[in-house]
Write a protein that holds these residues in place. Structure first.
Motif, short mmCIF file in Angstrom:
data_model
loop_
_atom_site.label_atom_id
_atom_site.label_comp_id
_atom_site.label_asym_id
_atom_site.label_seq_id
_atom_site.Cartn_x
_atom_site.Cartn_y
_atom_site.Cartn_z
N PHE A 182 9.82 -6.73 14.57
CA PHE A 182 8.72 -5.88 15.02
C PHE A 182 7.44 -6.08 14.22
O PHE A 182 6.39 -5.58 14.60
N GLY A 183 7.52 -6.79 13.11
CA GLY A 183 6.32 -7.13 12.36
C GLY A 183 5.97 -6.21 11.22
O GLY A 183 5.20 -6.59 10.34
N SER A 184 6.50 -5.00 11.22
CA SER A 184 6.24 -4.06 10.13
C SER A 184 7.27 -2.95 10.17
O SER A 184 7.93 -2.73 11.20
N ALA A 185 7.40 -2.25 9.05
CA ALA A 185 8.32 -1.12 9.00
C ALA A 185 7.85 0.00 9.92
O ALA A 185 8.67 0.68 10.56
N THR A 236 0.85 -1.18 0.00
CA THR A 236 0.00 0.00 0.00
C THR A 236 0.90 1.24 0.00
O THR A 236 2.10 1.17 0.28
N GLU A 237 0.30 2.38 -0.31
CA GLU A 237 1.08 3.63 -0.30
C GLU A 237 1.65 3.90 1.09
O GLU A 237 2.79 4.34 1.23
N ARG A 238 0.87 3.64 2.11
CA ARG A 238 1.34 3.84 3.49
C ARG A 238 2.51 2.92 3.81
O ARG A 238 3.49 3.34 4.42
N GLN A 239 2.42 1.66 3.40
CA GLN A 239 3.52 0.73 3.64
C GLN A 239 4.78 1.16 2.89
O GLN A 239 5.89 1.10 3.43
N LYS A 240 4.60 1.62 1.66
CA LYS A 240 5.76 2.02 0.86
C LYS A 240 6.47 3.21 1.48
O LYS A 240 7.70 3.27 1.50
N ILE A 241 5.70 4.16 2.01
CA ILE A 241 6.30 5.31 2.68
C ILE A 241 7.08 4.85 3.91
O ILE A 241 8.20 5.31 4.16
N ARG A 265 11.04 5.25 4.46
CA ARG A 265 11.57 5.94 5.64
C ARG A 265 12.59 5.08 6.37
O ARG A 265 13.65 5.56 6.78
N LEU A 266 12.27 3.80 6.54
CA LEU A 266 13.15 2.92 7.31
C LEU A 266 14.47 2.71 6.60
O LEU A 266 15.54 2.84 7.21
N ILE A 267 14.46 2.43 5.31
CA ILE A 267 15.72 2.15 4.60
C ILE A 267 16.55 3.42 4.43
O ILE A 267 17.77 3.35 4.27
N ARG A 268 15.93 4.59 4.48
CA ARG A 268 16.66 5.85 4.37
C ARG A 268 17.12 6.40 5.72
O ARG A 268 17.76 7.44 5.77
N PHE A 316 17.30 -3.73 7.92
CA PHE A 316 15.89 -3.54 7.57
C PHE A 316 15.14 -4.86 7.75
O PHE A 316 14.08 -4.90 8.39
N ARG A 317 15.68 -5.93 7.18
CA ARG A 317 15.01 -7.24 7.27
C ARG A 317 14.87 -7.68 8.72
O ARG A 317 13.79 -8.14 9.14
#
Length: 275
Positions: free
Chosen positions: A41-44, A13-18, A22-25, A34-35
């Protein structure tokens, strides 16, 4: 003959992609971290919430910079203006072979024909100061690979890379960049990159938009070439060249590699043997 294209996976989703962007940057978060964070934690989004506390527990002397929503949205908008998109690992359009390597980039920026990402690829890399015969040999292999149904992957460099890309413009080629998609190197291949992305090819990068490539970024580009490819052909490479770094990555990933001085013709292999 390689298998047909694959476009499997679930779109973010757009929210997940954001949140992923954010996390990888954020500071000190590479693909492996990241992995681990997302798995733990179950999600970014949950990982982003936990980063400040993790930083304090780690004894960081200063606050870890966490990319903001505005940062991520600005980069997504820059990609949109450039005609590119971000594709996450597991999404349709993410190169299947790249998902198999350790530390695969969670997000890559892509521009061009996404169908190229789903097809099996052969990497062709080599000397920037290629001989005429070396360039002709690279072009011949690229044409044979294209005729056999393979996309040709390379690094947009002068010499062998350029010859391989040009010979596979019609059948499909992937250009891996060391900087952002909007910062191609070398400058004289900007026109070639435009031909690739406006035809049957694709440009990919794991670096942020606006990122000027530095010397230490090129091994990451070489890792991308090896990661998207089932095998790598190296032509006229010097003993300490980046092309041999690509070959070493291919070996680490269990892919096959072939070294050539451009004196003999070869057939494109379909297995994962080393020669």
């Amino acid at each position: 003959m390689p298998n047909g294209s694959r476009r499997t996976g679930t779109a973010l989703t757009e929210r997940q992609k954001i949140a992923w962007l954010r996390l990888i940057r954020s500071d000190n978060v590479g693909p492996a971290t990241f992995r681990d964070l997302v798995n733990h934690f179950g999600s970014a989004e949950a990982a982003l919430d936990a980063l400040p506390e993790l930083s304090r527990r780690g004894g960081a002397g200063r606050t870890t910079r966490i990319a903001s929503v505005d940062d991520a949205e600005r980069e997504l908008e820059a990609a949109h203006r450039f005609g590119a998109v971000f594709v996450g690992i597991g999404e349709p359009g993410y190169p299947p072979a790249l998902t198999e390597i350790d530390g695969a980039p969670p997000l890559i920026a892509v521009k061009g024909d996404l169908e190229a990402a789903s097809r099996p690829a052969l990497g062709i890399v080599g000397s920037r100061n290629a001989s005429i015969s070396g360039a002709k040999f690279a072009a011949m292999i690229a044409r044979e690979a294209g005729a056999a149904g393979y996309v040709v992957s390379s690094g947009l460099a002068r010499g062998i890379d350029t010859a391989a890309h040009r010979a596979s413009l019609q059948t499909g080629t992937i250009a891996a960049l060391a900087g952002g998609l909007d910062r191609p190197y070398p400058p004289e291949n900007v026109g070639l990159l435009q031909e690739i992305t406006s035809g049957a090819g694709l440009a990919i990068s794991e670096m942020p938009f606006g990122w000027e490539p530095r010397a230490r970024d090129f091994p990451r580009r070489n890792r991308l070439i090896a990661g998207v490819s089932l095998g790598v052909v190296v032509i006229e490479a010097a003993s300490r060249s980046g092309s041999l770094i690509t070959a070493r990555y291919a070996a680490d990933f269990g892919r096959w590699s072939s070294l050539s001085r451009a004196r003999h013709s070869i057939r494109v292999a379909t297995g994962r043997t080393t020669s």
